[in-house]
Design an enzyme around this catalytic site. Structure first.
Site: not given
Ligand code: IPE
Ligand code: IPE
Ligand code: MG
Length: 249
Positions: A136, A41, A199, A37, A24-29, A70
């Site tokens: 693996l 990714h 979560r 965003r 998680d966190g690609n968008g915030r990065w 997801s």
């Molecule tokens: C969970 O991340 C799904 C993946 C990492 C693929 P999300 O960013 O979709 O989860 P929420 O929406 O914050 O719960």
């Molecule tokens: C996780 O990063 C990648 C996927 C869910 C596909 P996010 O895209 O959820 O990044 P945030 O949570 O917006 O920072």
């Molecule tokens: Mg996310």
């Protein structure tokens, strides 16, 4: 460490055999750098590469499961979804040779049938070409949601019961595990989530019943091998009790 598998090691070593990561966190990065965003990714792929390579070097890790998309991620803008699908195809194609060379077997969990046809073709091909990998198992969770997975399993079991193949009274936990997408895999020992969110977001709810959870503020595109080692070191300090008394006997 030599080529011994975890099963050969003393229990006290307490090393995870199956590591699962909610990336998680690609968008915030990306946002923190004023970038779109999608760039987050793209950058996240570098972390994926590094973590797979590191896991192939750690003899105790047999399974690496990565939550990549997801069943709820379809709610995102079409442009982002399309980009993620393209990225997935490119990743499979680019990494194929390296996976074969490093003994990585590629598999997926999730409702793969719900993915676009062109993506499925690439996933099938990647699975076929890497099927003999014995170092693996890399499992990508795609269009994955734990509740949906359980629903699919229940439908199969109910079908068998309705046709008289099994009796509802004999349905066991193992029977349910055997119908999940993770059938045949060991349960995750360590679940890591990056980017500070605490979560599970519908990830491996059944399988992670007794997993150790590890949360870090590091955003996925910044996640490097040293962060994986921090998580594993933390895991080795934990006492897994599975409802018993563990070491407090
Ligand atoms: C969970 O991340 C799904 C993946 C990492 C693929 P999300 O960013 O979709 O989860 P929420 O929406 O914050 O719960
Ligand atoms: C996780 O990063 C990648 C996927 C869910 C596909 P996010 O895209 O959820 O990044 P945030 O949570 O917006 O920072
Ligand atoms: Mg996310």
């Amino acid at each position: 460490m030599t080529g011994r598998r975890q099963t050969d090691m003393p229990e006290s070593k307490n090393l995870p055999k199956h590591v699962a990561i909610i990336m998680d966190g690609n968008g915030r990065w990306a946002r923190s750098r004023g970038l779109p965003r999608l760039r987050g990714h793209q950058k996240g792929i570098e972390s994926i590469r590094e973590i797979i390579t590191e896991c192939t070097k750690l003899d105790h890790i047999e399974y690496l499961t990565l939550y990549a998309f997801s069943s709820e991620n379809w709610k995102r803008p079409q442009k982002e979804v399309d980009f993620l699908m393209r990225l997935l195809k490119r990743f499979c194609r680019q990494e194929l040779k390296t996976m074969v060379k490093n003994g990585v077997k590629f598999t997926t969990i999730g409702a793969v049938r719900g993915l676009p046809e062109d993506v499925r073709v690439v996933l099938d091909e990647t699975g076929r070409v890497t099927k003999d990998g014995d170092k693996l198992t890399l499992c990508l969770a795609l269009n994955y949601g734990s509740r949906g997975e359980i629903v699919r399993a229940v439908r199969k079991i109910a079908g068998k019961a309705a046709s008289g193949k099994i009796s509802p009274r004999t349905i066991s936990e193992d029977d349910i595990s055997a119908e999940l997408d993770t059938a045949g895999m060991s349960e995750p020992d360590l679940v890591i989530r990056t980017a500070g969110e605490m979560r599970l977001s519908n990830f491996l709810l059944w399988q992670a019943s007794y997993a150790e959870l590890y949360f870090t503020d590091v955003l996925w595109p910044d996640f490097r091998r040293e962060h994986l080692h921090e998580a594993i070191d933390d895991y080795t300090q934990r006492v897994r009790k599975f409802g018993g008394l563990g070491e407090d006997r």
